[in-house]
Design an enzyme around this catalytic site. Structure first.
Site, PDB file in Angstrom:
ATOM      1  N   LYS A  14      59.369  64.102  83.258  1.00  0.00           N
ATOM      2  CA  LYS A  14      59.736  65.533  83.225  1.00  0.00           C
ATOM      3  C   LYS A  14      59.565  66.160  84.596  1.00  0.00           C
ATOM      4  CE  LYS A  14      55.612  67.915  83.418  1.00  0.00           C
ATOM      5  NZ  LYS A  14      55.079  68.423  84.538  1.00  0.00           N
ATOM      6  N   VAL A  35      52.487  57.372  88.624  1.00  0.00           N
ATOM      7  CA  VAL A  35      51.290  57.807  87.880  1.00  0.00           C
ATOM      8  C   VAL A  35      50.620  58.965  88.631  1.00  0.00           C
ATOM      9  CG1 VAL A  35      49.022  57.026  87.034  1.00  0.00           C
ATOM     10  CG2 VAL A  35      50.994  55.491  86.927  1.00  0.00           C
ATOM     11  N   GLY A  62      52.507  64.498  88.325  1.00  0.00           N
ATOM     12  CA  GLY A  62      52.995  65.770  87.772  1.00  0.00           C
ATOM     13  C   GLY A  62      54.291  65.580  87.016  1.00  0.00           C
ATOM     14  N   MET A  63      54.579  64.320  86.616  1.00  0.00           N
ATOM     15  CA  MET A  63      55.844  64.015  85.947  1.00  0.00           C
ATOM     16  C   MET A  63      55.621  63.564  84.492  1.00  0.00           C
ATOM     17  SD  MET A  63      57.697  62.161  89.161  1.00  0.00           S
ATOM     18  CE  MET A  63      59.368  62.224  88.521  1.00  0.00           C
ATOM     19  N   ASP A  69      51.122  67.975  77.197  1.00  0.00           N
ATOM     20  CA  ASP A  69      52.536  67.757  77.541  1.00  0.00           C
ATOM     21  C   ASP A  69      53.263  66.888  76.518  1.00  0.00           C
ATOM     22  OD1 ASP A  69      52.689  69.251  79.841  1.00  0.00           O
ATOM     23  OD2 ASP A  69      52.362  67.579  81.214  1.00  0.00           O
TER      24      ASP A  69
HETATM   25  P1  ATP Z   1      51.065  65.506  83.814  1.00  0.00           P
HETATM   26  O1  ATP Z   1      52.335  65.795  84.509  1.00  0.00           O
HETATM   27  O2  ATP Z   1      51.203  65.508  82.279  1.00  0.00           O
HETATM   28  O3  ATP Z   1      49.885  66.283  84.307  1.00  0.00           O
HETATM   29  P2  ATP Z   1      50.650  63.169  85.449  1.00  0.00           P
HETATM   30  O4  ATP Z   1      52.041  62.720  85.760  1.00  0.00           O
HETATM   31  O5  ATP Z   1      49.993  63.971  86.498  1.00  0.00           O
HETATM   32  O6  ATP Z   1      50.678  63.958  84.068  1.00  0.00           O
HETATM   33  P3  ATP Z   1      50.052  60.584  84.312  1.00  0.00           P
HETATM   34  O7  ATP Z   1      50.866  59.661  85.130  1.00  0.00           O
HETATM   35  O8  ATP Z   1      50.569  60.937  82.964  1.00  0.00           O
HETATM   36  O9  ATP Z   1      49.735  61.926  85.131  1.00  0.00           O
HETATM   37  O10 ATP Z   1      48.597  59.890  84.197  1.00  0.00           O
HETATM   38  C1  ATP Z   1      47.414  60.605  84.117  1.00  0.00           C
HETATM   39  C2  ATP Z   1      46.230  59.716  83.771  1.00  0.00           C
HETATM   40  O11 ATP Z   1      46.424  59.130  82.478  1.00  0.00           O
HETATM   41  C3  ATP Z   1      45.979  58.575  84.730  1.00  0.00           C
HETATM   42  O12 ATP Z   1      44.635  58.690  85.146  1.00  0.00           O
HETATM   43  C4  ATP Z   1      46.119  57.304  83.917  1.00  0.00           C
HETATM   44  O13 ATP Z   1      45.124  56.340  84.174  1.00  0.00           O
HETATM   45  C5  ATP Z   1      46.014  57.768  82.465  1.00  0.00           C
HETATM   46  N1  ATP Z   1      46.959  57.048  81.562  1.00  0.00           N
HETATM   47  C6  ATP Z   1      46.691  56.630  80.322  1.00  0.00           C
HETATM   48  N2  ATP Z   1      47.773  56.058  79.764  1.00  0.00           N
HETATM   49  C7  ATP Z   1      48.754  56.118  80.670  1.00  0.00           C
HETATM   50  C8  ATP Z   1      50.115  55.688  80.677  1.00  0.00           C
HETATM   51  N3  ATP Z   1      50.678  55.107  79.611  1.00  0.00           N
HETATM   52  N4  ATP Z   1      50.835  55.924  81.774  1.00  0.00           N
HETATM   53  C9  ATP Z   1      50.279  56.559  82.838  1.00  0.00           C
HETATM   54  N5  ATP Z   1      48.999  56.962  82.894  1.00  0.00           N
HETATM   55  C10 ATP Z   1      48.244  56.749  81.825  1.00  0.00           C
END
Ligand code: ATP
Length: 288
Positions: A10, A96, A99-100, A137
């Site tokens: 997203k 990872v 913010g996506m 989210d």
């Molecule tokens: P958001 O945009 O919802 O804030 P994000 O993109 O910043 O999320 P994610 O990539 O979703 O962050 O990952 C956040 C944390 O979740 C990481 O510390 C990771 O170790 C943990 N995590 C658990 N399961 C997953 C997964 N299937 N994919 C990615 N990260 C995961």
């Protein structure tokens, strides 16, 4: 049973924070957009009870700590259906901690597959409620597309789709701490708020220019200057012809909107010299 599902990333076309709630969460107002950058989530039944998770990124949790496993456990807890043994394989494409919503999207993909396979009569809203128990989210990621998300992110209103366009996403190598960023926000001191009502009207009119003009994320206002790469990549996107550029979520990924494919492809290629992770994307809509 073996099913493979795309878990779309997203972007936030707009991200506003309205206030802090007594429960410690913040009230948000966000325009969310799915893009065709997607993890591949494959779910198979297995003889052993419980959930096992395998991913191609060795540092992600493999067991119950993975959001995909949490989503599966919640689904069976909430529906009361017998919990079969499940093996989940996740091939990550979404960066990872960018913010996506990569993890939330994997969890939402699991919920969509389980609803299709085990509870096809379940209302989408109920599936989103189960998603809200997994993460803020997740409800949005269940439905995907172009959506206004309010509250913690669980109050969803579908919006008209983003008009055809191209999106170039750059993920700088720095990592931003989401709790640190929320701690920086003093809602009354935010200098600007996105014009979400104007953006909604522009979506209704299919006015890409009007949407681009209103891209805004309040987190940029409080992002410490040490995350200079975020600001640099935003400027680079604009220099390479983006109609507008913004950070998504709590960053550090930034994206630019382009009306036409060729300039977007050229920008994506040129920006690889400045940023290791550049993605050339289109808007997407998950199959429910
Ligand atoms: P958001 O945009 O919802 O804030 P994000 O993109 O910043 O999320 P994610 O990539 O979703 O962050 O990952 C956040 C944390 O979740 C990481 O510390 C990771 O170790 C943990 N995590 C658990 N399961 C997953 C997964 N299937 N994919 C990615 N990260 C995961």
């Amino acid at each position: 049973m073996t099913c493979t599902e795309s878990a779309y990333a997203k972007l936030n076309l707009a991200l506003d924070i309205l206030g802090r709630r007594p429960d410690g969460y913040h009230d948000m107002r966000m325009v969310m957009q799915s893009i065709d950058l997607a993890d591949r989530v494959t779910i198979s039944s297995q003889a052993e009870p419980g959930v096992s998770v395998n991913t191609d990124l060795p540092y992600l949790p493999r067991g119950e700590g993975n959001i995909a496993a949490k989503a599966a456990a919640r689904f069976f807890e909430e529906t009361g259906l017998p919990f079969p043994g499940l093996a989940i394989d996740i091939q990550k494409q979404i960066p990872v901690c960018a913010g996506m919503a990569g993890g939330s999207s994997d969890g939402a993909a699991v919920l969509r597959v389980l609803r299709r396979a085990c509870a096809p009569e379940m209302a989408l809203e109920r599936l989103e409620e189960i998603g809200a128990l997994v993460g803020s989210d997740v409800p949005y990621c269940v439905r995907g597309g172009t959506v206004l998300a309010e509250g913690r992110g669980e109050r969803l209103s579908e919006l008209p789709p983003l008009p055809p366009c191209w999106l170039v996403v750059c993920k700088p190598s720095c990592s931003v701490s989401t709790p640190e960023l929320f701690a920086q926000v003093r809602v009354k001191k935010l200098r600007c708020h996105p014009d979400v009502t104007g953006m909604t009207a522009a979506l209704e009119q299919g006015d890409l220019e009007g949407i681009a003009r209103r891209l805004y994320n309040v987190f940029e206002d409080v992002l410490p200057r040490r995350y200079i790469q975020v600001f640099e990549m935003k400027s680079a996107l604009l220099e390479h012809g983006a109609m507008a550029a913004s950070m998504t979520g709590s960053g550090p990924a930034v994206f630019g909107i382009f009306r036409d494919e060729e300039p977007a492809a050229q920008a994506a290629e040129a920006l690889q010299a400045q940023c290791a992770s550049v993605f050339f994307c289109r808007p997407a809509q998950p199959q429910l």
